[in-house]
Design a protein around this motif. Structure first.
Motif, PDB file in Angstrom:
ATOM      1  N   PHE A 126     158.193  97.167  11.421  1.00 42.97           N
ATOM      2  CA  PHE A 126     156.814  96.700  11.255  1.00 42.97           C
ATOM      3  C   PHE A 126     156.359  95.869  12.449  1.00 42.97           C
ATOM      4  O   PHE A 126     155.260  96.072  12.971  1.00 42.97           O
ATOM      5  N   SER A 145     157.717  95.777  15.493  1.00 40.57           N
ATOM      6  CA  SER A 145     157.922  96.351  16.829  1.00 40.57           C
ATOM      7  C   SER A 145     157.117  97.629  17.042  1.00 40.57           C
ATOM      8  O   SER A 145     157.304  98.300  18.044  1.00 40.57           O
ATOM      9  N   SER A 146     156.281  98.003  16.090  1.00 41.92           N
ATOM     10  CA  SER A 146     155.450  99.215  16.143  1.00 41.92           C
ATOM     11  C   SER A 146     156.249 100.483  16.429  1.00 41.92           C
ATOM     12  O   SER A 146     155.746 101.412  17.048  1.00 41.92           O
ATOM     13  N   SER A 147     157.496 100.499  15.980  1.00 43.51           N
ATOM     14  CA  SER A 147     158.246 101.762  16.034  1.00 43.51           C
ATOM     15  C   SER A 147     158.038 102.486  14.702  1.00 43.51           C
ATOM     16  O   SER A 147     157.588 101.866  13.738  1.00 43.51           O
ATOM     17  N   PRO A 148     158.363 103.785  14.632  1.00 49.03           N
ATOM     18  CA  PRO A 148     158.112 104.507  13.368  1.00 49.03           C
ATOM     19  C   PRO A 148     158.818 103.832  12.192  1.00 49.03           C
ATOM     20  O   PRO A 148     159.981 103.441  12.317  1.00 49.03           O
ATOM     21  N   ILE A 149     158.122 103.725  11.068  1.00 50.36           N
ATOM     22  CA  ILE A 149     158.692 103.051   9.898  1.00 50.36           C
ATOM     23  C   ILE A 149     159.897 103.856   9.394  1.00 50.36           C
ATOM     24  O   ILE A 149     159.798 105.058   9.162  1.00 50.36           O
ATOM     25  N   GLY A 150     161.013 103.193   9.264  1.00 48.93           N
ATOM     26  CA  GLY A 150     162.231 103.834   8.761  1.00 48.93           C
ATOM     27  C   GLY A 150     163.294 103.984   9.826  1.00 48.93           C
ATOM     28  O   GLY A 150     164.479 104.135   9.504  1.00 48.93           O
ATOM     29  N   LEU A 151     162.875 103.959  11.093  1.00 44.40           N
ATOM     30  CA  LEU A 151     163.835 104.174  12.185  1.00 44.40           C
ATOM     31  C   LEU A 151     164.850 103.039  12.253  1.00 44.40           C
ATOM     32  O   LEU A 151     166.064 103.266  12.166  1.00 44.40           O
ATOM     33  N   PHE A 154     163.281 109.879  18.618  1.00 41.82           N
ATOM     34  CA  PHE A 154     162.055 109.856  17.817  1.00 41.82           C
ATOM     35  C   PHE A 154     160.851 109.364  18.601  1.00 41.82           C
ATOM     36  O   PHE A 154     159.746 109.845  18.396  1.00 41.82           O
ATOM     37  N   ILE A 155     161.060 108.376  19.478  1.00 42.20           N
ATOM     38  CA  ILE A 155     159.878 107.792  20.140  1.00 42.20           C
ATOM     39  C   ILE A 155     159.702 108.272  21.572  1.00 42.20           C
ATOM     40  O   ILE A 155     158.676 108.017  22.170  1.00 42.20           O
ATOM     41  N   SER A 199     165.254 105.578   4.252  1.00 36.28           N
ATOM     42  CA  SER A 199     164.750 105.335   5.610  1.00 36.28           C
ATOM     43  C   SER A 199     164.320 106.646   6.266  1.00 36.28           C
ATOM     44  O   SER A 199     163.260 106.720   6.896  1.00 36.28           O
ATOM     45  N   LEU A 212     161.075 107.763   4.814  1.00 36.80           N
ATOM     46  CA  LEU A 212     159.950 106.976   5.349  1.00 36.80           C
ATOM     47  C   LEU A 212     159.620 107.418   6.775  1.00 36.80           C
ATOM     48  O   LEU A 212     158.455 107.528   7.168  1.00 36.80           O
ATOM     49  N   LEU A 213     160.685 107.643   7.549  1.00 35.15           N
ATOM     50  CA  LEU A 213     160.521 108.090   8.941  1.00 35.15           C
ATOM     51  C   LEU A 213     159.783 109.432   8.993  1.00 35.15           C
ATOM     52  O   LEU A 213     158.860 109.626   9.798  1.00 35.15           O
ATOM     53  N   ASP A 267     156.148 108.864   8.145  1.00 35.43           N
ATOM     54  CA  ASP A 267     155.411 108.193   9.218  1.00 35.43           C
ATOM     55  C   ASP A 267     155.140 109.129  10.382  1.00 35.43           C
ATOM     56  O   ASP A 267     154.036 109.159  10.927  1.00 35.43           O
ATOM     57  N   ILE A 268     156.162 109.904  10.755  1.00 39.60           N
ATOM     58  CA  ILE A 268     155.999 110.767  11.935  1.00 39.60           C
ATOM     59  C   ILE A 268     155.071 111.955  11.630  1.00 39.60           C
ATOM     60  O   ILE A 268     154.213 112.301  12.423  1.00 39.60           O
ATOM     61  N   PHE A 281     151.784 105.243   7.396  1.00 40.60           N
ATOM     62  CA  PHE A 281     151.770 103.778   7.495  1.00 40.60           C
ATOM     63  C   PHE A 281     150.875 103.290   8.634  1.00 40.60           C
ATOM     64  O   PHE A 281     150.959 102.144   9.042  1.00 40.60           O
ATOM     65  N   LYS A 312     150.077  99.434   9.926  1.00 38.30           N
ATOM     66  CA  LYS A 312     150.452  99.038  11.295  1.00 38.30           C
ATOM     67  C   LYS A 312     149.242  98.505  12.058  1.00 38.30           C
ATOM     68  O   LYS A 312     149.337  97.495  12.754  1.00 38.30           O
ATOM     69  N   LYS A 322     148.608  94.919  13.672  1.00 36.95           N
ATOM     70  CA  LYS A 322     148.262  94.733  15.093  1.00 36.95           C
ATOM     71  C   LYS A 322     146.982  93.916  15.226  1.00 36.95           C
ATOM     72  O   LYS A 322     146.901  92.999  16.051  1.00 36.95           O
ATOM     73  N   LYS A 351     155.973 100.206  26.026  1.00 37.00           N
ATOM     74  CA  LYS A 351     155.850 101.573  25.510  1.00 37.00           C
ATOM     75  C   LYS A 351     155.281 102.504  26.588  1.00 37.00           C
ATOM     76  O   LYS A 351     155.686 103.652  26.698  1.00 37.00           O
ATOM     77  N   SER A 396     156.918 107.685  24.804  1.00 38.47           N
ATOM     78  CA  SER A 396     155.917 108.753  24.788  1.00 38.47           C
ATOM     79  C   SER A 396     154.564 108.299  24.258  1.00 38.47           C
ATOM     80  O   SER A 396     153.561 108.939  24.505  1.00 38.47           O
TER      81      SER A 396
END
Lengths: 157, 277
Positions: free
Chosen positions: A66, A68-74, A119-120, B21, B24-25, B28-29, B34, B38, B42, B132, B137
């Motif tokens: 949440f 770190s703005s990475s995909p939720i669940g990673l 993933f990212i 997890s 959820l991943l 989200d992807i 979510f 998010k 922010k 990032k 990406s």
């Protein structure tokens, strides 16, 4: 060895996340990646006297996702995996030297980087970053673990 | 005291957590489930950091500035900087995109609404995750648009004094920009009679194109200029996007090439948001 409180760890991870977001753009130019939040959490559960609950690791991972703005669940998945690995080998670690522990943590950090990049950052997945990060993290952890030999301890043994 | 190895019960709980997890991943992807939470977080962090800065740092800065005799000069300097950014963007539009102004009615409408002779809204970068941008990406930027009370900017083109940066994909109190280099971004570009759908590469300042020699027999050259085609209805046409920097043949017929963008999002803290075409 002390157990660290939940709130304390949450605050530490929050600060570590900010620190990571400042350091990462600089270090990435040298193909280095240090997952500070992951390492701090791993170190906390490694140092804990008791086994870490799976939900504890999962919720901390979600928290990191949440902030770190990475995909939720990673991070939730990776933190749970790490907690399981540390708990499973907690007694085996006592037979390890500090060099082997450092190598375990740097290997885990490299796995974390590789897995999260799948993933990212799949489009620019770089083995060079993984390789250089592995070497850099190993030496960094060795230096950090050796610092205790050069600074006086206040603990009464 | 020794720690006990995980029992079968705790192993099952670990398995459950990892499965959850992964689920959820996946959500989200694939479905961006979510995204709202998010963005809310922010917005909250940006607003709170802005407020904290206003409460703590700004008064100190103010005291520091009024203690100096040149405080008025500093203020004037700031205003001039903003005006300069303003004029850079205006010049960019006027010099490179004359076709954008073909529709006189749209220009008149814009001028009437905004009472200025520039068809854009000035915006300030509020948050840009350089980490990032350099490593990953996902290339996004968050901006605060000035004078945007009743206008929906989703789908609007974002430019700076160098060229096109991307488009707005989320517009509440803080607007989110999808940069051209984001891997999920696709933009139709053109060079002479050659057309290509350029994708973001995930690398800073680089977009990529693929084409088949069977469809496009003319050779492509290093340094060749590419312009926005105007197709898709998002970006104005005939604006220089970048130059070909590298060419790789993936097989006998297919060519993959990179384009270095002329616009760098790190260049300026002020950018322009065009109203939707």
């Amino acid at each position: 060895m002390n157990n660290i409180g939940y709130i304390k760890l949450l605050v530490i991870i929050f600060i570590a996340n900010i620190l990571e977001s400042f350091l990462a753009p600089i270090l990435i130019k040298a193909y280095i990646n240090i997952p500070i939040t992951f390492l701090i959490f791993s170190f906390a559960i490694y140092k804990s006297r008791f086994n870490t609950n799976a939900l504890y690791a999962f919720l901390f991972g979600l928290y990191v996702d949440f902030i770190s703005s990475s995909p939720i669940g990673l991070n939730a998945a990776l933190f749970s995996m790490m907690a399981y690995a540390v708990n499973s080998y907690s007694n085996t670690f006592k037979l390890f030297s500090f060099i082997q522990i450092c190598m375990f943590f740097s290997g885990s950090a490299t796995f974390y980087i590789g897995f999260s990049h799948l993933f990212i950052n799949l489009e620019n997945f770089s083995y060079l970053i993984l390789f250089i990060s592995l070497i850099f993290n190993t030496f960094l952890f060795l230096i950090i673990s050796m610092l205790r030999f050069y600074f006086p301890s206040l603990k009464i043994k | 005291m020794s720690r006990v190895a995980p029992t079968s019960g705790s192993k099952a709980l670990y398995f459950l957590c990892i499965t959850l997890s992964a689920f959820l991943l996946y959500l989200d992807i694939n479905y961006k489930s979510f995204e709202r939470a998010k963005n809310l977080y922010k917005s909250f962090t940006i607003s709170s950091s802005y407020t904290i800065k206003r409460i703590t740092l700004d008064p100190l800065n103010y005291i520091f500035e009024i203690s100096k005799e040149k405080s008025k000069l500093i203020e004037e300097n700031k205003k001039l900087k903003q005006e300069l950014d303003n004029s850079y963007i205006a010049n960019f539009i006027l010099s490179r995109d004359s076709k954008f102004f073909i529709d006189d009615e749209a220009i008149k409408k814009f001028l009437d609404l905004n009472k200025i002779n520039k068809p854009f809204h000035l915006a300030k970068i509020n948050s840009f995750d350089v980490e990032k941008y350099l490593c990953c990406s996902q290339h996004r930027m968050f901006i605060k648009i000035f004078n945007s009370k009743d206008i929906n900017f989703i789908g609007s083109t974002v430019i700076n004094d160098q060229g096109i940066l991307g488009q707005i994909i989320y517009d509440k109190s803080i607007a989110e920009i999808l940069l051209l280099t984001d891997v999920s971004h696709v933009m139709p570009i053109i060079s002479n009679n050659h057309f290509c759908n350029a994708r973001g590469s995930g690398k800073p300042g680089v977009i990529t194109c693929n084409y088949s020699k069977l469809i496009w027999p003319d050779p492509i050259e290093i340094g060749q200029e590419f312009f926005s085609s105007g197709m898709g209805g998002i970006y104005p046409s005939n604006i220089l996007i970048g130059y070909v920097s590298s060419i790789n043949a993936t097989d006998d017929n297919n060519i993959h090439f990179d384009i270095d963008l002329v616009a760098n999002p790190l260049k300026s803290s002020f950018i322009g948001v065009l109203e939707k075409l």
